[in-house]
Motif scaffolding. Structure first.
Motif, short mmCIF file in Angstrom:
data_model
loop_
_atom_site.label_atom_id
_atom_site.label_comp_id
_atom_site.label_asym_id
_atom_site.label_seq_id
_atom_site.Cartn_x
_atom_site.Cartn_y
_atom_site.Cartn_z
N PHE A 129 38.27 54.25 44.00
CA PHE A 129 37.40 54.31 45.17
C PHE A 129 36.30 55.34 44.92
CE2 PHE A 129 41.84 53.62 46.34
CZ PHE A 129 41.77 52.38 46.97
N SER A 130 35.04 54.94 45.13
CA SER A 130 33.94 55.86 44.90
C SER A 130 32.69 55.35 45.58
CB SER A 130 33.67 56.01 43.40
OG SER A 130 33.29 54.76 42.84
N ASN A 131 31.74 56.27 45.79
CA ASN A 131 30.43 55.91 46.35
C ASN A 131 30.54 55.14 47.65
OD1 ASN A 131 29.16 57.05 44.06
ND2 ASN A 131 29.45 55.15 42.92
N GLY A 132 31.48 55.55 48.48
CA GLY A 132 31.62 54.90 49.78
C GLY A 132 32.40 53.61 49.76
N ASN A 133 32.88 53.18 48.60
CA ASN A 133 33.70 51.96 48.52
C ASN A 133 35.13 52.30 48.89
OD1 ASN A 133 31.56 50.33 47.62
ND2 ASN A 133 31.84 51.08 45.52
N LEU A 134 35.58 51.81 50.02
CA LEU A 134 36.90 52.17 50.53
C LEU A 134 37.94 51.07 50.31
CD1 LEU A 134 35.87 53.94 53.86
CD2 LEU A 134 36.10 54.89 51.56
N SER A 135 37.65 50.12 49.42
CA SER A 135 38.64 49.11 49.06
C SER A 135 38.45 48.76 47.58
CB SER A 135 38.51 47.85 49.92
OG SER A 135 37.31 47.16 49.62
N ASP A 136 39.54 48.34 46.97
CA ASP A 136 39.50 47.92 45.57
C ASP A 136 40.60 46.89 45.37
OD1 ASP A 136 38.59 47.79 43.00
OD2 ASP A 136 39.75 49.50 42.28
N VAL A 137 40.47 46.06 44.34
CA VAL A 137 41.44 45.00 44.11
C VAL A 137 41.84 44.95 42.65
CG1 VAL A 137 40.61 43.57 46.02
CG2 VAL A 137 39.64 43.27 43.73
N VAL A 138 43.05 44.45 42.43
CA VAL A 138 43.49 44.06 41.10
C VAL A 138 43.77 42.56 41.17
CG1 VAL A 138 45.89 44.68 41.63
CG2 VAL A 138 45.19 44.38 39.25
N TYR A 139 43.37 41.83 40.15
CA TYR A 139 43.53 40.38 40.14
C TYR A 139 44.70 39.99 39.23
CZ TYR A 139 39.05 39.99 42.52
OH TYR A 139 38.03 40.09 43.43
N ILE A 140 45.57 39.14 39.77
CA ILE A 140 46.74 38.66 39.04
C ILE A 140 46.60 37.15 38.85
CG2 ILE A 140 49.25 38.43 39.04
CD1 ILE A 140 48.24 41.31 38.78
N MET A 141 46.76 36.71 37.60
CA MET A 141 46.69 35.27 37.30
C MET A 141 48.07 34.76 36.94
SD MET A 141 44.49 32.84 37.29
CE MET A 141 44.99 31.12 37.23
N PRO A 142 48.67 33.92 37.80
CA PRO A 142 49.98 33.33 37.45
C PRO A 142 49.86 32.41 36.24
CG PRO A 142 49.51 33.09 39.79
CD PRO A 142 48.23 33.51 39.13
N ILE A 143 50.95 32.27 35.51
CA ILE A 143 51.01 31.37 34.36
C ILE A 143 51.99 30.25 34.69
CG2 ILE A 143 51.64 31.13 31.92
CD1 ILE A 143 50.90 34.07 31.55
N ASP A 144 51.52 29.02 34.59
CA ASP A 144 52.38 27.86 34.84
C ASP A 144 53.18 27.58 33.57
OD1 ASP A 144 53.64 25.58 35.66
OD2 ASP A 144 51.84 24.32 35.63
N GLU A 145 54.49 27.75 33.65
CA GLU A 145 55.35 27.57 32.48
C GLU A 145 55.73 26.11 32.25
OE1 GLU A 145 58.41 30.84 32.01
OE2 GLU A 145 57.94 31.03 34.14
N SER A 146 55.47 25.26 33.23
CA SER A 146 55.82 23.83 33.14
C SER A 146 57.32 23.62 32.97
CB SER A 146 55.06 23.16 31.98
OG SER A 146 53.67 23.22 32.19
#
Length: 290
Positions: free
Chosen positions: A100-117
């Motif tokens: 968080f910086s410069n007034g940014n009060l939210s942040d995200v991490v992205y998760i990509m599921p893997i289809d194992e079939s």
């Protein structure tokens, strides 16, 4: 008279809005962010299907006294009893903290599921905030939303060919107009751990009394290559049946098809070519469900 009532209405609305704004100012002013600055996850639980084509965002929020809050980095950890990074999911950009910086009060991490079939069951990831520089979780002994649980839903429900071979199916084809749609007459069977059969593909169309109106006198089992890992179905060109029309024997039918099995929806879809006299007579899709 209408103008008078309109004026009274407008004045009343202005008064209500002014009161509402005063109440909101009072509510926000009563929060003491200086003593209760904290970082939380936006949700306490999330769910995503492993078949998604876009990553899912896990968001953290920084509750600060102003939009000009100091720069802060809050690491997080991921734990799981049944999910493995690189096998069941990936962390986009290999991110390890919320920043968080410069007034940014939210942040995200992205998760990509893997289809194992493969049917391996749902996976659960527990994200936990870790920092000594700021309070974590909502104020209070429970520290709610210090963690968030992400469930990756398995779209591959377990099944066996023996189970499918013994099942009862119902459905229809996608013929239209005078030709249909027609209720499916498909039966399935199973033999010797590897061999799967269909019987009756296209029979709804062939025997439609309002259109083709033939009678099946000889019915053949149609052998299918059924890939249990992917649900893909392939039917090579082979004899289907012999029919009569008005008592006269007709040229034999053959069939070829591709399709798939949706194990969670328990639905088989077959795209077939019905062949007679060496040429494709009709191409339709039959969809049947347990």
């Amino acid at each position: 008279m209408k103008t008078f009532y309109k004026t009274i209405t407008c004045l009343s609305l202005i008064s209500l809005l002014a009161l509402s704004c005063s109440e909101k100012d009072l509510d926000y002013g009563s929060l003491d962010f200086d003593s209760d600055t904290f970082v939380v996850f936006a949700e306490s639980s999330l769910s995503v299907n492993e078949l998604v084509t876009e990553p899912i965002a896990v968001e953290a929020l920084y509750a600060a006294s102003s939009s000009s809050a100091n720069t802060i980095s809050v690491p997080f950890t991921i734990s799981s009893d049944n999910a493995v990074e690189g096998v069941d999911y990936t962390i986009v950009d290999n991110k390890t903290s919320f920043d968080f910086s410069n007034g940014n009060l939210s942040d995200v991490v992205y998760i990509m599921p893997i289809d194992e079939s493969n049917p391996t069951g749902n996976k659960q990831l527990t994200f936990e905030l870790n920092s000594g520089a700021v309070n974590l979780g909502y104020p209070g002994p429970a520290a709610n939303n210090k963690t968030v649980v992400l469930t990756i839903v398995d779209n591959d429900c377990p099944y066996t060919l023996e189970e499918l071979g013994a099942a009862s199916w119902s459905g229809s084809d996608n013929a239209s107009g005078d030709e249909g749609p027609n209720a499916s007459q498909i039966l399935t069977s199973y033999e010797n751990d590897t061999t799967f059969y269909f019987e009756g593909i296209s029979y709804g169309w062939i025997t439609n009394v309002n259109y083709w109106d033939e009678v099946v006198v000889t019915s053949n089992l149609v052998e299918a290559d059924f890939d249990t890992a992917t649900g893909a179905i392939t039917i090579a060109l082979q004899p289907l049946c012999t029919t009569t029309w008005n008592g006269a024997t007709q040229p034999d039918y053959s069939i070829q098809a591709t399709g798939s099995y949706d194990s969670c929806g328990e639905t088989i879809t077959l795209d077939y070519d019905l062949i007679q006299g060496g040429a494709i007579l009709r191409s339709y899709t039959e969809t049947i469900t347990k």
